[in-house]
Design an enzyme around this catalytic site. Structure first.
Site, PDB file in Angstrom:
ATOM      1  N   TYR A  57     196.214  42.158  -8.636  1.00 33.18           N
ATOM      2  CA  TYR A  57     195.594  41.503  -9.779  1.00 33.18           C
ATOM      3  C   TYR A  57     196.627  41.328 -10.900  1.00 33.18           C
ATOM      4  O   TYR A  57     196.968  42.268 -11.602  1.00 33.18           O
ATOM      5  CB  TYR A  57     194.408  42.309 -10.302  1.00 33.18           C
ATOM      6  CG  TYR A  57     193.304  42.543  -9.290  1.00 33.18           C
ATOM      7  CD1 TYR A  57     193.189  41.765  -8.140  1.00 33.18           C
ATOM      8  CD2 TYR A  57     192.361  43.545  -9.486  1.00 33.18           C
ATOM      9  CE1 TYR A  57     192.184  41.980  -7.220  1.00 33.18           C
ATOM     10  CE2 TYR A  57     191.340  43.769  -8.569  1.00 33.18           C
ATOM     11  CZ  TYR A  57     191.259  42.988  -7.441  1.00 33.18           C
ATOM     12  OH  TYR A  57     190.253  43.221  -6.525  1.00 33.18           O
ATOM     13  N   GLN A 192     184.357  48.387   0.073  1.00 36.04           N
ATOM     14  CA  GLN A 192     184.122  47.426  -1.009  1.00 36.04           C
ATOM     15  C   GLN A 192     183.992  46.039  -0.397  1.00 36.04           C
ATOM     16  O   GLN A 192     184.903  45.562   0.289  1.00 36.04           O
ATOM     17  CB  GLN A 192     185.258  47.458  -2.028  1.00 36.04           C
ATOM     18  CG  GLN A 192     185.009  46.524  -3.200  1.00 36.04           C
ATOM     19  CD  GLN A 192     186.060  46.609  -4.294  1.00 36.04           C
ATOM     20  OE1 GLN A 192     186.389  45.604  -4.924  1.00 36.04           O
ATOM     21  NE2 GLN A 192     186.598  47.800  -4.532  1.00 36.04           N
ATOM     22  N   TYR A 220     181.361  43.722  -4.795  1.00 35.99           N
ATOM     23  CA  TYR A 220     182.152  42.878  -5.699  1.00 35.99           C
ATOM     24  C   TYR A 220     181.612  41.450  -5.698  1.00 35.99           C
ATOM     25  O   TYR A 220     180.900  41.039  -4.791  1.00 35.99           O
ATOM     26  CB  TYR A 220     183.644  42.937  -5.384  1.00 35.99           C
ATOM     27  CG  TYR A 220     184.155  42.210  -4.157  1.00 35.99           C
ATOM     28  CD1 TYR A 220     184.371  40.829  -4.174  1.00 35.99           C
ATOM     29  CD2 TYR A 220     184.516  42.915  -3.009  1.00 35.99           C
ATOM     30  CE1 TYR A 220     184.895  40.172  -3.065  1.00 35.99           C
ATOM     31  CE2 TYR A 220     185.037  42.272  -1.894  1.00 35.99           C
ATOM     32  CZ  TYR A 220     185.229  40.894  -1.929  1.00 35.99           C
ATOM     33  OH  TYR A 220     185.752  40.239  -0.837  1.00 35.99           O
ATOM     34  N   LEU A 223     178.064  38.459  -9.456  1.00 32.83           N
ATOM     35  CA  LEU A 223     177.694  37.288 -10.246  1.00 32.83           C
ATOM     36  C   LEU A 223     178.311  36.014  -9.663  1.00 32.83           C
ATOM     37  O   LEU A 223     178.272  34.961 -10.289  1.00 32.83           O
ATOM     38  CB  LEU A 223     178.151  37.463 -11.700  1.00 32.83           C
ATOM     39  CG  LEU A 223     177.450  38.580 -12.486  1.00 32.83           C
ATOM     40  CD1 LEU A 223     178.123  38.795 -13.832  1.00 32.83           C
ATOM     41  CD2 LEU A 223     175.979  38.248 -12.681  1.00 32.83           C
ATOM     42  N   ARG A 225     181.359  35.283  -9.348  1.00 36.96           N
ATOM     43  CA  ARG A 225     182.481  34.893 -10.214  1.00 36.96           C
ATOM     44  C   ARG A 225     182.029  34.037 -11.390  1.00 36.96           C
ATOM     45  O   ARG A 225     182.740  33.148 -11.838  1.00 36.96           O
ATOM     46  CB  ARG A 225     183.566  34.218  -9.379  1.00 36.96           C
ATOM     47  CG  ARG A 225     183.870  35.055  -8.140  1.00 36.96           C
ATOM     48  CD  ARG A 225     185.064  34.668  -7.357  1.00 36.96           C
ATOM     49  NE  ARG A 225     185.107  35.461  -6.123  1.00 36.96           N
ATOM     50  CZ  ARG A 225     186.137  35.530  -5.296  1.00 36.96           C
ATOM     51  NH1 ARG A 225     187.230  34.850  -5.553  1.00 36.96           N
ATOM     52  NH2 ARG A 225     186.072  36.270  -4.206  1.00 36.96           N
ATOM     53  N   ARG A 244     188.099  29.164  -9.138  1.00 41.76           N
ATOM     54  CA  ARG A 244     186.670  28.897  -8.997  1.00 41.76           C
ATOM     55  C   ARG A 244     186.355  27.404  -8.905  1.00 41.76           C
ATOM     56  O   ARG A 244     185.250  27.021  -8.498  1.00 41.76           O
ATOM     57  CB  ARG A 244     185.912  29.548 -10.156  1.00 41.76           C
ATOM     58  CG  ARG A 244     185.902  31.070 -10.071  1.00 41.76           C
ATOM     59  CD  ARG A 244     185.283  31.697 -11.292  1.00 41.76           C
ATOM     60  NE  ARG A 244     186.085  31.461 -12.483  1.00 41.76           N
ATOM     61  CZ  ARG A 244     185.729  31.861 -13.708  1.00 41.76           C
ATOM     62  NH1 ARG A 244     184.585  32.489 -13.882  1.00 41.76           N
ATOM     63  NH2 ARG A 244     186.523  31.629 -14.744  1.00 41.76           N
ATOM     64  N   GLY A 294     183.158  42.145 -14.081  1.00 43.47           N
ATOM     65  CA  GLY A 294     184.337  41.892 -14.897  1.00 43.47           C
ATOM     66  C   GLY A 294     183.961  41.451 -16.301  1.00 43.47           C
ATOM     67  O   GLY A 294     182.833  41.024 -16.558  1.00 43.47           O
ATOM     68  N   GLN A 300     181.504  40.883 -23.727  1.00 41.92           N
ATOM     69  CA  GLN A 300     181.059  40.770 -22.343  1.00 41.92           C
ATOM     70  C   GLN A 300     180.930  42.146 -21.698  1.00 41.92           C
ATOM     71  O   GLN A 300     179.980  42.415 -20.950  1.00 41.92           O
ATOM     72  CB  GLN A 300     182.038  39.909 -21.542  1.00 41.92           C
ATOM     73  CG  GLN A 300     182.028  38.439 -21.915  1.00 41.92           C
ATOM     74  CD  GLN A 300     183.067  37.644 -21.135  1.00 41.92           C
ATOM     75  OE1 GLN A 300     183.878  38.203 -20.397  1.00 41.92           O
ATOM     76  NE2 GLN A 300     183.050  36.328 -21.327  1.00 41.92           N
TER      77      GLN A 300
END
Length: 333
Positions: A57, A192, A220, A223, A225, A244, A294, A300
């Protein structure tokens, strides 16, 4: 916040766990470092004690930002979850399995999967340095690597547990066959996996197996992303280098919007956002231990944490599931 035991371990993780993929910047249209650090700190201040990241990441940036965010805090009250097995610096690529081409600042960067013992040790030491700690709570294989025997990977993880460098070991993106193979060498703490209202394929075989064998499931992309927040049906725009732009194309946008419109009144009646309703639904699904969420800024992060304050009655869950059934079969992947 609710805290849950991960599989067969003594790890207590927050049901909503901070997912740190986006703050790495790569594949997400960049990031603001100051806002990212504030997001991690706001999560911790609102009861989210667990943070999930990976060396890939941001090519190390995500871990560095987390290290900066937790500096000076009581390490025993923060659970750090990171990964290994994706290499991009060229040093070990010839030994691994080609995965895909990433990009940074317009430069193409080949990424390889490599889960050899030597690489695990190399990556762990680098992660410890970036995170500013001397142990990892949960170390996870990021993606399966066909070039390394499963036994070699799991034996290395057992060794790291015995050395006290990691508290528990898990995998990510493992199918049922690989979980069973790994189980011959190590007692996995977790797997995961991608899981959301629109992607429930693991419910068929992996979730029942995990429940039976006390293996935690870390969900994971709950939502999808950002798709299930509803904001991309309003006025949110994606940057050109945001992955995305292609990712959302796998779903039927009209059907997803219809579904979100149908559950919006329920969210509003509880003074909650769509994202909070979706996250809370996900935490309540059988076999799901923790859910990654995230956040790019403090606001957020606080909103994600507060999703656990949302109470959903059996009939409300039934309503959501009934509406979801209308679109799931055509939007699932």
């Amino acid at each position: 916040m609710e805290y849950r035991t991960l599989g067969n371990t003594d790890l207590q993780l927050s049901a909503i766990t901070y997912g740190a993929f986006a703050i790495g910047g790569n594949m997400w249209g960049g990031n603001e470092k100051k806002d990212s650090i504030a997001a991690v700190q706001a999560s911790l201040d609102n009861g989210v004690t667990s943070i999930d990241t990976a060396p890939f990441y941001g090519f190390g940036l995500s871990e560095e930002l987390i290290g900066a965010a937790i500096k000076g805090r009581d390490r025993s009250k923060v659970q750090l979850l990171t990964k290994f097995g994706l290499v991009w610096d060229g040093s070990n690529q010839a030994k691994g399995e080609y995965f895909f081409d990433a990009s940074e600042n317009g430069k193409t960067i080949p990424v390889y999967k490599l889960a050899s013992k030597a690489n695990i040790i190399r990556e762990l030491e680098a992660s410890l340095k970036r995170l500013g700690t001397d142990y990892i709570d949960l170390l996870q294989l990021h993606w399966p690597d066909a070039t390394t025997p499963v036994e070699e990977t799991m034996e290395a993880l057992n060794t790291l547990i015995s050395q006290g460098k990691i508290r528990a070991a898990g995998v990510s993106n493992y199918d049922l066959a690989l979980m069973k193979a790994a189980g011959k060498t190590i007692r996995l703490a977790s797997n995961q996996l991608a899981y959301s209202m629109l992607n429930r394929s693991i419910e068929k075989d992996i979730v029942p197996y995990a429940i039976e064998h006390q293996i935690g499931i870390i969900a994971y992309s709950p939502l999808e992303r950002g798709l299930l927040t509803g904001k991309y049906f309003r006025d949110a725009a994606l940057k050109a280098d945001d992955h995305r732009n292609g990712y959302f194309g796998q779903f039927s946008a009209d059907k997803v919007k219809t579904f979100l419109d149908s559950i919006t009144p329920l969210a509003e009646s509880k003074k909650a956002s769509l994202s909070q309703l979706v996250l809370r639904w996900t935490t309540l699904q059988p076999g799901i231990t923790i859910v990654l969420a995230g956040a790019r800024n403090a606001a957020q992060a606080e909103q994600n944490a507060q999703a656990m304050n949302l109470e959903l009655k059996a009939e409300e869950l039934g309503f959501i599931n009934k509406e979801l059934e209308k679109v799931y079969r055509e939007t699932a992947v």
